[in-house]
Write a protein that holds these residues in place. Structure first.
Motif, PDB file in Angstrom:
ATOM      1  N   ASP A 217      72.867 -13.770 -33.076  1.00  0.00           N
ATOM      2  CA  ASP A 217      72.985 -12.481 -32.380  1.00  0.00           C
ATOM      3  C   ASP A 217      74.420 -12.091 -32.045  1.00  0.00           C
ATOM      4  O   ASP A 217      74.660 -11.000 -31.530  1.00  0.00           O
ATOM      5  CB  ASP A 217      72.126 -12.484 -31.117  1.00  0.00           C
ATOM      6  CG  ASP A 217      72.520 -13.587 -30.146  1.00  0.00           C
ATOM      7  OD1 ASP A 217      72.843 -14.688 -30.610  1.00  0.00           O
ATOM      8  OD2 ASP A 217      72.503 -13.350 -28.922  1.00  0.00           O
ATOM      9  N   SER A 218      75.383 -12.959 -32.339  1.00  0.00           N
ATOM     10  CA  SER A 218      76.784 -12.601 -32.128  1.00  0.00           C
ATOM     11  C   SER A 218      77.361 -11.867 -33.341  1.00  0.00           C
ATOM     12  O   SER A 218      78.513 -11.437 -33.322  1.00  0.00           O
ATOM     13  CB  SER A 218      77.616 -13.861 -31.849  1.00  0.00           C
ATOM     14  OG  SER A 218      77.560 -14.748 -32.947  1.00  0.00           O
TER      15      SER A 218
ATOM     16  N   THR B 125      76.470  -8.846 -36.419  1.00  0.00           N
ATOM     17  CA  THR B 125      75.578  -7.788 -36.888  1.00  0.00           C
ATOM     18  C   THR B 125      75.787  -7.565 -38.375  1.00  0.00           C
ATOM     19  O   THR B 125      76.891  -7.728 -38.894  1.00  0.00           O
ATOM     20  CB  THR B 125      75.799  -6.461 -36.128  1.00  0.00           C
ATOM     21  OG1 THR B 125      77.150  -6.056 -36.270  1.00  0.00           O
ATOM     22  CG2 THR B 125      75.443  -6.626 -34.654  1.00  0.00           C
TER      23      THR B 125
ATOM     24  N   TYR C 228      67.334 -13.825 -27.410  1.00  0.00           N
ATOM     25  CA  TYR C 228      68.535 -13.016 -27.535  1.00  0.00           C
ATOM     26  C   TYR C 228      68.266 -11.665 -26.883  1.00  0.00           C
ATOM     27  O   TYR C 228      67.113 -11.300 -26.615  1.00  0.00           O
ATOM     28  CB  TYR C 228      68.925 -12.830 -29.007  1.00  0.00           C
ATOM     29  CG  TYR C 228      67.795 -12.321 -29.879  1.00  0.00           C
ATOM     30  CD1 TYR C 228      67.667 -10.968 -30.189  1.00  0.00           C
ATOM     31  CD2 TYR C 228      66.836 -13.197 -30.374  1.00  0.00           C
ATOM     32  CE1 TYR C 228      66.618 -10.508 -30.967  1.00  0.00           C
ATOM     33  CE2 TYR C 228      65.786 -12.745 -31.156  1.00  0.00           C
ATOM     34  CZ  TYR C 228      65.678 -11.413 -31.449  1.00  0.00           C
ATOM     35  OH  TYR C 228      64.632 -10.960 -32.210  1.00  0.00           O
TER      36      TYR C 228
END
Length: 215
Positions: free
Chosen positions: A91-92, A94, A203
């Motif tokens: 999730d860090s 994209t 997340y």
């Protein structure tokens, strides 16, 4: 002499442990080589619950050569072990994914999170259930009552189901869409198996207001 032998023994043990840890580590940084074009600002904003998987959101196996067909080489219609599969949502980072349905004429891309599905077993191959080459991953939202509810639904189509073999200490890569929304909520991925369910790390991301109201 005893001190020298002890020091040499300690160094040998340390080197052995370091080599073992290096061999067992999973190089998730290979993700960047798998997914080069990651520019996209639009998010998914459906009016009704999305049916997954998306037809063009195929799994990618970095442990196959480019000459091999990524589905057929490890495809199997016989169910195997799945209990050592582990799901990581990166999730860090994209990326972008194609959410065009199979009968869609025009390609449609939205912002997404990359996902790693890893086999953490040391010796046994694990079977990942897939539909037409896509991992069936359902996003869930955590409610105010600390329960988890599905925000996506699995396709009812059965034709195209099979199992993908992930060898020990290997993994495959796929994506999940990021939804349009104003407020952030806690999410996770659910992987449904016949005998149990496997969940990813949690997340935070956005969802449309009509989904958030399901709380």
């Amino acid at each position: 002499m005893k001190i020298l032998r002890y020091l040499l023994y300690s160094i040998a043990v340390l080197l052995l442990v370091m080599c073992k840890n290096e061999k067992s580590s999973i190089p998730f940084e290979l993700y960047h080589k798998m997914d080069i074009d990651r520019e996209e600002e639009n998010k998914l904003n459906p009016r009704t619950t999305v049916s997954i998987p998306f037809s063009y959101n195929q799994i990618f196996d970095p442990f196959l050569s480019l000459k091999e067909n990524r589905n057929s080489q490890k495809a199997d219609f016989l169910k195997g072990n799945s209990h050592k599969l582990k799901i990581h949502v990166l999730d860090s980072i994209t990326t972008k994914m194609n959410v065009t349905q199979r009968k869609g004429r025009k390609e449609r891309f939205v912002k997404a999170f990359p996902v790693i599905i890893e086999n953490i077993a040391s010796l046994k191959t694990m079977s990942l259930p897939v539909h037409r080459g896509c991992a069936v991953l359902i996003q869930q939202m955590k409610t105010k009552k600390n329960t988890w509810i599905d925000i996506e639904k699995r396709t009812k189509e059965k034709l195209g189901d099979f199992y993908y073999q992930i060898k020990p200490k290997q993994y495959v890569f796929t994506k999940i869409p990021i939804y349009e929304g104003k407020d952030s909520v806690e999410l996770r991925i659910k992987l449904e198996l016949e005998e149990t369910e496997i969940y990813s790390n949690s997340y935070f991301s956005t969802v449309p207001n009509w989904i958030k109201k399901k709380q």
